[in-house]
Design a protein around this motif. Structure first.
Motif, PDB file in Angstrom:
ATOM      1  N   LEU A   4     -14.457  -6.921  14.491  1.00 53.16           N
ATOM      2  CA  LEU A   4     -13.875  -6.565  13.163  1.00 53.16           C
ATOM      3  C   LEU A   4     -14.404  -4.859  12.955  1.00 53.16           C
ATOM      4  O   LEU A   4     -15.406  -4.332  13.431  1.00 53.16           O
ATOM      5  CB  LEU A   4     -14.519  -7.286  11.921  1.00 53.16           C
ATOM      6  CG  LEU A   4     -14.300  -8.720  11.816  1.00 53.16           C
ATOM      7  CD1 LEU A   4     -14.726  -9.463  10.615  1.00 53.16           C
ATOM      8  CD2 LEU A   4     -12.516  -8.975  11.682  1.00 53.16           C
ATOM      9  N   SER A   5     -13.395  -4.266  12.139  1.00 56.49           N
ATOM     10  CA  SER A   5     -13.673  -2.926  12.004  1.00 56.49           C
ATOM     11  C   SER A   5     -15.030  -2.512  11.211  1.00 56.49           C
ATOM     12  O   SER A   5     -15.193  -3.640  10.377  1.00 56.49           O
ATOM     13  CB  SER A   5     -12.460  -2.280  11.356  1.00 56.49           C
ATOM     14  OG  SER A   5     -12.314  -2.642  10.070  1.00 56.49           O
ATOM     15  N   GLU A   6     -15.436  -1.480  11.236  1.00 57.95           N
ATOM     16  CA  GLU A   6     -16.352  -1.114  10.465  1.00 57.95           C
ATOM     17  C   GLU A   6     -16.221  -1.272   8.925  1.00 57.95           C
ATOM     18  O   GLU A   6     -17.112  -1.772   8.213  1.00 57.95           O
ATOM     19  CB  GLU A   6     -17.030   0.392  10.789  1.00 57.95           C
ATOM     20  CG  GLU A   6     -17.851   0.507  11.983  1.00 57.95           C
ATOM     21  CD  GLU A   6     -18.369   1.887  12.483  1.00 57.95           C
ATOM     22  OE1 GLU A   6     -18.778   2.658  11.240  1.00 57.95           O
ATOM     23  OE2 GLU A   6     -18.330   2.306  13.513  1.00 57.95           O
ATOM     24  N   ARG A   7     -15.193  -0.892   8.817  1.00 57.38           N
ATOM     25  CA  ARG A   7     -14.729  -0.983   7.188  1.00 57.38           C
ATOM     26  C   ARG A   7     -14.834  -2.450   6.718  1.00 57.38           C
ATOM     27  O   ARG A   7     -15.367  -2.562   5.527  1.00 57.38           O
ATOM     28  CB  ARG A   7     -13.358  -0.317   7.012  1.00 57.38           C
ATOM     29  CG  ARG A   7     -12.743  -0.601   5.761  1.00 57.38           C
ATOM     30  CD  ARG A   7     -11.401  -0.187   5.512  1.00 57.38           C
ATOM     31  NE  ARG A   7     -11.238   1.510   5.578  1.00 57.38           N
ATOM     32  CZ  ARG A   7     -10.394   2.089   6.381  1.00 57.38           C
ATOM     33  NH1 ARG A   7      -9.142   1.380   6.823  1.00 57.38           N
ATOM     34  NH2 ARG A   7     -10.524   3.108   6.188  1.00 57.38           N
ATOM     35  N   ILE A   8     -14.181  -3.165   7.439  1.00 59.21           N
ATOM     36  CA  ILE A   8     -14.369  -4.601   7.099  1.00 59.21           C
ATOM     37  C   ILE A   8     -15.733  -5.242   7.270  1.00 59.21           C
ATOM     38  O   ILE A   8     -16.048  -5.895   6.381  1.00 59.21           O
ATOM     39  CB  ILE A   8     -13.558  -5.682   7.932  1.00 59.21           C
ATOM     40  CG1 ILE A   8     -12.006  -5.237   7.945  1.00 59.21           C
ATOM     41  CG2 ILE A   8     -13.504  -6.781   7.748  1.00 59.21           C
ATOM     42  CD1 ILE A   8     -11.425  -5.375   6.624  1.00 59.21           C
ATOM     43  N   GLU A   9     -16.556  -4.953   8.121  1.00 59.92           N
ATOM     44  CA  GLU A   9     -17.912  -5.317   8.326  1.00 59.92           C
ATOM     45  C   GLU A   9     -18.688  -4.808   6.888  1.00 59.92           C
ATOM     46  O   GLU A   9     -19.389  -5.572   6.538  1.00 59.92           O
ATOM     47  CB  GLU A   9     -18.493  -4.959   9.687  1.00 59.92           C
ATOM     48  CG  GLU A   9     -17.988  -5.382  10.949  1.00 59.92           C
ATOM     49  CD  GLU A   9     -18.534  -6.815  11.030  1.00 59.92           C
ATOM     50  OE1 GLU A   9     -19.424  -7.347  10.304  1.00 59.92           O
ATOM     51  OE2 GLU A   9     -17.944  -7.366  11.799  1.00 59.92           O
ATOM     52  N   LYS A  10     -18.350  -3.820   6.491  1.00 56.39           N
ATOM     53  CA  LYS A  10     -19.032  -3.252   5.186  1.00 56.39           C
ATOM     54  C   LYS A  10     -18.714  -4.001   3.833  1.00 56.39           C
ATOM     55  O   LYS A  10     -19.329  -3.776   2.779  1.00 56.39           O
ATOM     56  CB  LYS A  10     -18.710  -1.768   5.089  1.00 56.39           C
ATOM     57  CG  LYS A  10     -19.599  -0.999   6.072  1.00 56.39           C
ATOM     58  CD  LYS A  10     -19.232   0.749   6.180  1.00 56.39           C
ATOM     59  CE  LYS A  10     -19.890   1.222   7.170  1.00 56.39           C
ATOM     60  NZ  LYS A  10     -19.780   2.661   7.294  1.00 56.39           N
ATOM     61  N   LEU A  11     -17.552  -4.715   3.755  1.00 56.62           N
ATOM     62  CA  LEU A  11     -16.972  -5.262   2.657  1.00 56.62           C
ATOM     63  C   LEU A  11     -18.041  -6.342   2.217  1.00 56.62           C
ATOM     64  O   LEU A  11     -18.466  -7.575   3.128  1.00 56.62           O
ATOM     65  CB  LEU A  11     -15.776  -5.821   3.064  1.00 56.62           C
ATOM     66  CG  LEU A  11     -14.640  -4.960   3.077  1.00 56.62           C
ATOM     67  CD1 LEU A  11     -13.219  -5.678   3.347  1.00 56.62           C
ATOM     68  CD2 LEU A  11     -14.295  -4.041   1.923  1.00 56.62           C
TER      69      LEU A  11
END
Length: 120
Positions: A4-11
């Motif tokens: 998963l992208s970092e953006r998604i991982e941070k959600l």
């Protein structure tokens, strides 16, 4: 396997999924709760609403998408509802917008006004 992208991982976890998990845990302990959650109906839809929906499905005008801003009739009805309910005057042409859901609108609102690096 995919990453998963970092953006998604941070959600963070979806709030209502977390609330549902907590409600389930409490119910399993035998606690009766009053659910004031996300507005899922807990009673059957009234028959007159079902009949009106059936009639609306028969109208070919309802077989296409409305404009991106929603029909003027809908926006005028929203403005009238706000006037009746809260005594607030809204201009349906410039102050009412149809959305695909309230969470969608709330999530995108900051994108219209906040730039990268803005702080409060």
């Amino acid at each position: 396997m995919f990453k998963l992208s970092e953006r998604i991982e941070k959600l963070p976890p979806y709030l209502f999924a977390e609330i549902d998990k907590l409600k389930t845990e409490v119910k399993q302990k035998g606690v009766e709760i009053i659910d004031l959650g996300i507005g899922d109906p807990d009673i059957p839809t009234p028959k007159e609403i079902i009949e009106a929906a059936k009639q609306a499905l028969e109208d070919p005008q309802n077989h296409q998408y409305p404009s991106y801003e929603g029909s003027f009739e809908f926006r005028a009805a929203v403005a009238n509802w706000y006037k009746d309910r809260f005594n607030v005057d809204l201009d349906p042409q410039n102050e009412c917008l149809a959305l695909i859901g309230s969470k969608e609108g709330i999530a995108h609102l900051p994108l219209a006004f906040v730039d990268k690096g803005d702080y409060t």
